[in-house]
Design a protein around this motif. Sequence first.
Motif, PDB file in Angstrom:
ATOM      1  N   THR A   1     -16.894  32.811  78.898  1.00  0.00           N
ATOM      2  CA  THR A   1     -16.339  31.963  77.845  1.00  0.00           C
ATOM      3  C   THR A   1     -16.608  32.561  76.469  1.00  0.00           C
ATOM      4  O   THR A   1     -17.578  33.304  76.275  1.00  0.00           O
ATOM      5  CB  THR A   1     -16.910  30.528  77.938  1.00  0.00           C
ATOM      6  N   ILE A   2     -15.744  32.225  75.540  1.00  0.00           N
ATOM      7  CA  ILE A   2     -15.930  32.563  74.129  1.00  0.00           C
ATOM      8  C   ILE A   2     -15.684  31.289  73.332  1.00  0.00           C
ATOM      9  O   ILE A   2     -14.682  30.603  73.543  1.00  0.00           O
ATOM     10  CB  ILE A   2     -14.974  33.682  73.670  1.00  0.00           C
ATOM     11  N   PRO A   3     -16.612  30.969  72.418  1.00  0.00           N
ATOM     12  CA  PRO A   3     -16.419  29.753  71.621  1.00  0.00           C
ATOM     13  C   PRO A   3     -15.335  29.930  70.564  1.00  0.00           C
ATOM     14  O   PRO A   3     -15.093  31.040  70.075  1.00  0.00           O
ATOM     15  CB  PRO A   3     -17.787  29.541  70.971  1.00  0.00           C
TER      16      PRO A   3
ATOM     17  N   PHE B   1       0.891  34.445  76.890  1.00  0.00           N
ATOM     18  CA  PHE B   1       0.371  33.309  76.139  1.00  0.00           C
ATOM     19  C   PHE B   1       1.148  32.053  76.518  1.00  0.00           C
ATOM     20  O   PHE B   1       2.375  32.055  76.555  1.00  0.00           O
ATOM     21  CB  PHE B   1       0.479  33.565  74.630  1.00  0.00           C
ATOM     22  N   LYS B   2       0.423  30.972  76.806  1.00  0.00           N
ATOM     23  CA  LYS B   2       1.029  29.738  77.286  1.00  0.00           C
ATOM     24  C   LYS B   2       0.943  28.594  76.284  1.00  0.00           C
ATOM     25  O   LYS B   2       1.825  27.745  76.239  1.00  0.00           O
ATOM     26  CB  LYS B   2       0.342  29.284  78.583  1.00  0.00           C
ATOM     27  N   ALA B   3      -0.175  28.531  75.539  1.00  0.00           N
ATOM     28  CA  ALA B   3      -0.404  27.420  74.607  1.00  0.00           C
ATOM     29  C   ALA B   3      -1.399  27.884  73.552  1.00  0.00           C
ATOM     30  O   ALA B   3      -2.173  28.813  73.792  1.00  0.00           O
ATOM     31  CB  ALA B   3      -0.958  26.201  75.356  1.00  0.00           C
ATOM     32  N   PRO B   4      -1.421  27.234  72.393  1.00  0.00           N
ATOM     33  CA  PRO B   4      -2.408  27.608  71.364  1.00  0.00           C
ATOM     34  C   PRO B   4      -3.835  27.372  71.871  1.00  0.00           C
ATOM     35  O   PRO B   4      -4.120  26.365  72.509  1.00  0.00           O
ATOM     36  CB  PRO B   4      -2.088  26.664  70.199  1.00  0.00           C
ATOM     37  N   ALA B   5      -4.708  28.304  71.573  1.00  0.00           N
ATOM     38  CA  ALA B   5      -6.123  28.216  71.962  1.00  0.00           C
ATOM     39  C   ALA B   5      -6.898  27.608  70.795  1.00  0.00           C
ATOM     40  O   ALA B   5      -7.264  28.303  69.860  1.00  0.00           O
ATOM     41  CB  ALA B   5      -6.657  29.599  72.319  1.00  0.00           C
ATOM     42  N   MET B   6      -7.150  26.308  70.882  1.00  0.00           N
ATOM     43  CA  MET B   6      -7.756  25.591  69.758  1.00  0.00           C
ATOM     44  C   MET B   6      -9.184  25.138  70.024  1.00  0.00           C
ATOM     45  O   MET B   6      -9.801  24.518  69.169  1.00  0.00           O
ATOM     46  CB  MET B   6      -6.864  24.410  69.392  1.00  0.00           C
ATOM     47  N   THR B   7      -9.709  25.419  71.220  1.00  0.00           N
ATOM     48  CA  THR B   7     -11.078  25.036  71.573  1.00  0.00           C
ATOM     49  C   THR B   7     -11.781  26.273  72.131  1.00  0.00           C
ATOM     50  O   THR B   7     -11.213  27.369  72.143  1.00  0.00           O
ATOM     51  CB  THR B   7     -11.085  23.931  72.650  1.00  0.00           C
ATOM     52  N   ASP B   8     -12.988  26.113  72.623  1.00  0.00           N
ATOM     53  CA  ASP B   8     -13.637  27.184  73.370  1.00  0.00           C
ATOM     54  C   ASP B   8     -12.735  27.527  74.551  1.00  0.00           C
ATOM     55  O   ASP B   8     -12.064  26.655  75.100  1.00  0.00           O
ATOM     56  CB  ASP B   8     -15.001  26.741  73.894  1.00  0.00           C
ATOM     57  N   ILE B   9     -12.749  28.806  74.946  1.00  0.00           N
ATOM     58  CA  ILE B   9     -11.874  29.254  76.024  1.00  0.00           C
ATOM     59  C   ILE B   9     -12.714  29.867  77.142  1.00  0.00           C
ATOM     60  O   ILE B   9     -13.644  30.634  76.888  1.00  0.00           O
ATOM     61  CB  ILE B   9     -10.842  30.289  75.517  1.00  0.00           C
ATOM     62  N   THR B  10     -12.355  29.526  78.377  1.00  0.00           N
ATOM     63  CA  THR B  10     -13.013  30.077  79.564  1.00  0.00           C
ATOM     64  C   THR B  10     -11.993  30.847  80.374  1.00  0.00           C
ATOM     65  O   THR B  10     -10.897  30.350  80.631  1.00  0.00           O
ATOM     66  CB  THR B  10     -13.623  28.954  80.428  1.00  0.00           C
ATOM     67  N   ALA B  11     -12.366  32.063  80.772  1.00  0.00           N
ATOM     68  CA  ALA B  11     -11.531  32.885  81.644  1.00  0.00           C
ATOM     69  C   ALA B  11     -12.115  32.832  83.053  1.00  0.00           C
ATOM     70  O   ALA B  11     -13.333  32.908  83.225  1.00  0.00           O
ATOM     71  CB  ALA B  11     -11.488  34.320  81.149  1.00  0.00           C
ATOM     72  N   THR B  12     -11.236  32.717  84.039  1.00  0.00           N
ATOM     73  CA  THR B  12     -11.652  32.651  85.439  1.00  0.00           C
ATOM     74  C   THR B  12     -10.832  33.639  86.262  1.00  0.00           C
ATOM     75  O   THR B  12      -9.611  33.731  86.093  1.00  0.00           O
ATOM     76  CB  THR B  12     -11.430  31.230  86.005  1.00  0.00           C
ATOM     77  N   ALA B  13     -11.522  34.359  87.151  1.00  0.00           N
ATOM     78  CA  ALA B  13     -10.869  35.282  88.069  1.00  0.00           C
ATOM     79  C   ALA B  13     -11.543  35.161  89.430  1.00  0.00           C
ATOM     80  O   ALA B  13     -12.689  34.696  89.529  1.00  0.00           O
ATOM     81  CB  ALA B  13     -10.957  36.712  87.560  1.00  0.00           C
TER      82      ALA B  13
ATOM     83  N   ASP C   1      -8.545  26.067  78.036  1.00  0.00           N
ATOM     84  CA  ASP C   1      -9.324  25.441  76.968  1.00  0.00           C
ATOM     85  C   ASP C   1     -10.239  24.367  77.566  1.00  0.00           C
ATOM     86  O   ASP C   1     -10.272  24.174  78.787  1.00  0.00           O
ATOM     87  CB  ASP C   1      -8.418  24.897  75.857  1.00  0.00           C
ATOM     88  N   THR C   2     -10.974  23.671  76.722  1.00  0.00           N
ATOM     89  CA  THR C   2     -11.939  22.690  77.220  1.00  0.00           C
ATOM     90  C   THR C   2     -11.276  21.475  77.864  1.00  0.00           C
ATOM     91  O   THR C   2     -11.935  20.720  78.569  1.00  0.00           O
ATOM     92  CB  THR C   2     -12.887  22.219  76.095  1.00  0.00           C
ATOM     93  N   ASN C   3      -9.978  21.300  77.649  1.00  0.00           N
ATOM     94  CA  ASN C   3      -9.239  20.209  78.284  1.00  0.00           C
ATOM     95  C   ASN C   3      -8.602  20.637  79.606  1.00  0.00           C
ATOM     96  O   ASN C   3      -7.928  19.836  80.247  1.00  0.00           O
ATOM     97  CB  ASN C   3      -8.142  19.703  77.337  1.00  0.00           C
ATOM     98  N   GLY C   4      -8.769  21.906  79.987  1.00  0.00           N
ATOM     99  CA  GLY C   4      -8.182  22.411  81.214  1.00  0.00           C
ATOM    100  C   GLY C   4      -6.772  22.954  81.053  1.00  0.00           C
ATOM    101  O   GLY C   4      -6.150  23.360  82.031  1.00  0.00           O
ATOM    102  N   THR C   5      -6.266  22.988  79.834  1.00  0.00           N
ATOM    103  CA  THR C   5      -4.941  23.528  79.566  1.00  0.00           C
ATOM    104  C   THR C   5      -4.978  25.047  79.659  1.00  0.00           C
ATOM    105  O   THR C   5      -5.839  25.687  79.055  1.00  0.00           O
ATOM    106  CB  THR C   5      -4.449  23.111  78.163  1.00  0.00           C
ATOM    107  N   VAL C   6      -4.036  25.616  80.400  1.00  0.00           N
ATOM    108  CA  VAL C   6      -3.938  27.073  80.473  1.00  0.00           C
ATOM    109  C   VAL C   6      -3.347  27.575  79.162  1.00  0.00           C
ATOM    110  O   VAL C   6      -2.238  27.194  78.786  1.00  0.00           O
ATOM    111  CB  VAL C   6      -3.066  27.516  81.664  1.00  0.00           C
ATOM    112  N   VAL C   7      -4.112  28.411  78.457  1.00  0.00           N
ATOM    113  CA  VAL C   7      -3.644  28.962  77.181  1.00  0.00           C
ATOM    114  C   VAL C   7      -3.095  30.370  77.346  1.00  0.00           C
ATOM    115  O   VAL C   7      -2.301  30.819  76.519  1.00  0.00           O
ATOM    116  CB  VAL C   7      -4.739  28.918  76.090  1.00  0.00           C
ATOM    117  N   ALA C   8      -3.533  31.075  78.398  1.00  0.00           N
ATOM    118  CA  ALA C   8      -3.034  32.429  78.646  1.00  0.00           C
ATOM    119  C   ALA C   8      -3.385  32.847  80.064  1.00  0.00           C
ATOM    120  O   ALA C   8      -4.304  32.301  80.684  1.00  0.00           O
ATOM    121  CB  ALA C   8      -3.631  33.418  77.654  1.00  0.00           C
TER     122      ALA C   8
END
Length: 149
Positions: free
Chosen positions: A35-37, A87-99, A129-136
């Motif tokens: 994650t990156i804040p 890119f899917k949505a604006p990244a407005m919160t902390d972001i977590t990448a999962t693989a 993002d922190t709401n579970g929205t895929v941003v990328a």
Amino acid sequence: MDLVAFEAGAKKNCPIYEFLGLTVLEAENGVFKATIPNSKAAGNHIGIMHAGVLFSLGEFLGGLITARYLDNPRKFQPVVRDLKIDFKAPAMTDITATAYFGADQALEMNSKLEETGRYDFQQKAVLTDTNGTVVAETLGSYALRNFMG
């Protein structure tokens, strides 16, 4: 895998991760997360996370995966050959990448490295993002070789 030690090493070798506040969250049972804040350092001119930060976060997981599974990390090193980002949505919160990269894939990777001295793979990462929205979503192509001699 000692995530704290790996994270410290990654930040020492690539200071951008320290600057961005990257944190390794998970690297077990085939699940890899970092994650990156959402901070001033990670932001762009309109207040959302900078595209380069999202790119870096998605790309980082390829290194985390190989660090977790490489039988001979002193002999073989990963490099990214290509990374595509959607890119899917604006990244407005902390972001977590999962693989995801399972034990069967790790076995194949190490077998091919011992057999041929090379292994190439593609890795998808989903950034939320922190709401579970895929941003990328990223798709990275990685090469493992003995780049250090």
